[in-house]
Design an enzyme around this catalytic site. Structure first.
Site, PDB file in Angstrom:
ATOM      1  N   CYS A  13       0.834  -1.203   0.000  1.00 22.68           N
ATOM      2  CA  CYS A  13       0.000   0.000   0.000  1.00 22.68           C
ATOM      3  C   CYS A  13       0.872   1.258   0.000  1.00 22.68           C
ATOM      4  O   CYS A  13       1.536   1.532  -0.983  1.00 22.68           O
ATOM      5  CB  CYS A  13      -0.978  -0.033   1.161  1.00 22.68           C
ATOM      6  N   HIS A  43      -3.820  -5.605   1.232  1.00 16.79           N
ATOM      7  CA  HIS A  43      -3.583  -5.913   2.642  1.00 16.79           C
ATOM      8  C   HIS A  43      -4.047  -7.336   2.943  1.00 16.79           C
ATOM      9  O   HIS A  43      -5.008  -7.821   2.341  1.00 16.79           O
ATOM     10  CB  HIS A  43      -4.347  -4.942   3.545  1.00 16.79           C
TER      11      HIS A  43
END
Length: 376
Positions: free
Chosen positions: A217, A314
């Site tokens: 991310c 994630h």
């Protein structure tokens, strides 16, 4: 010492307060503790951690610092993480009930080795698995000041063949097989922190010796050439230079993408599940093999030399086979264990639930829920 609020609201809802309900400096704008409880008119239970010491002083002191209406809202106390014979604690429990006029609803024992996902704070190093033998992977993660979604690494710190370390400010950056750049609440500021702490040089040295690097991310965004913040979402509007390991640029947008997703890890087409939560849009100027093929399109990138992997996904280590494949890619020799993190997490929640059922006055808790439900 940590004192929490537990608030019951609605027919089945339970609301957890954020830390202590007696944060005097935050009372004016309190929306997470007693201010919220007052606004929705719900009962409150105070929970204190006896393992840190001073439990009676903190429960009595917290109650004393509340307003009269807030004190009336407190329905009782719970003491958490007690390590000894309950008979030794009983005189203190009797005193607390007599002094405050509030009941103690239970004392939860210290559960050795209990794993629960943390919210904001990084886990203590004492909670980490220390591998035995020689066949294990050394993984380091910079403890960014604004780190987010650090539960991404829980499967690794629980893995018996992984030695995971968080490296904080001023700490020596040790040799490793794998460096992971985590997500961040403020990517540009944490990118500057990494440079100040010497991580840029350390990463270049790490890659020269064929070490592997993963960015997740915000950590993935750091691996590109530029991060554009035209609207000043993270501070002053402008551009920040990335580490330039990928020929890409990221533009931060006000709209945050939020979705659960699944796909396949391109290293070996292993199924992987996870979620995305980011405000950046990546633009590539060189074609890369994606790291993950998701149901809605390709995600991330793998460098041409195969040393660097970036992804927005994630939870990528929670899928057992995907985790095993990533560890093998990162340099783990003989993989002896496949860790099923989902099964571990559910088993630990069940363990805690059984403990609550045994040691707390759950009948009293249900009465509070039903009392609240009947007033709505």
């Amino acid at each position: 010492m940590h004192t929490q609020t537990l608030m019951t609201q609605g027919t089945t809802s339970i609301v957890e307060g954020a830390g202590s309900p007696a944060e005097i400096n935050l009372r004016t704008n309190d929306i997470a503790n007693m201010g919220f409880a007052e606004a929705v008119d719900c009962p409150v239970i105070l929970i204190a951690d006896i393992d840190r010491g001073g439990v009676f002083a903190h429960l009595a002191g917290t109650l004393a610092l509340l307003s009269e209406t807030e004190q009336a809202r407190i329905q009782g106390f719970i003491i958490n993480r007690f390590r000894d014979d309950i008979a030794l604690l009983q005189p203190g429990l009797d005193w607390l009930e007599q002094y405050t006029g509030k009941p103690v609803l239970g004392v939860l024992p210290y559960l050795q080795g209990l794993h629960l996902e943390a919210e904001d704070a990084l886990p203590h190093t004492t909670d980490f698995i220390v591998p035995r033998g020689q066949d294990y992977l050394r993984v380091i993660v910079p403890a960014l000041p604004r780190i987010s979604n650090h539960t991404d690494f829980d499967p690794l710190r629980l893995h018996p063949q992984v030695n995971l370390q968080y490296i904080g400010p001023g700490e020596t950056i040790p040799p490793a097989d794998l460096i992971i750049l985590p997500s961040s609440k403020s990517v540009c500021a944490d990118l500057g922190w990494l440079r100040e702490q010497g991580w840029e040089l350390a990463i270049h040295r790490h890659l020269r010796y064929s070490g592997k690097l993963i960015g997740i991310c915000g950590g993935f965004q750091m691996l590109g050439k530029l991060i554009h913040d035209p609207d000043g979402l993270e501070g002053i509007a402008g551009n920040t230079q990335g580490f330039a390991f990928f020929d890409m640029e990221t533009t931060l947008k006000p709209e945050k993408l939020l979705r659960n997703t699944q796909g396949t890890l391109t290293l070996n087409n292993t199924t992987v599940t996870g979620y995305e939560i980011h405000a950046g849009i990546a633009t590539y100027y060189t074609h890369y093999q994606p790291s993950v093929r998701l149901t809605h399109g390709d995600d991330g990138a793998i460098s041409g030399d195969g040393l660097i992997l970036g992804t927005y996904l994630h939870g990528i280590f929670e899928s057992p086979l995907a985790c095993s494949e990533l560890l093998t890619w990162a340099g783990l020799g003989e993989l002896k264990d496949t860790l099923d993190y989902h099964a571990i997490r559910e088993a630990q929640i069940d363990r805690l639930a059984d403990c609550i059922d045994q040691y707390l006055d759950t009948a009293h808790l249900y009465r509070l829920l039903n009392l609240r439900a009947n007033t709505l």
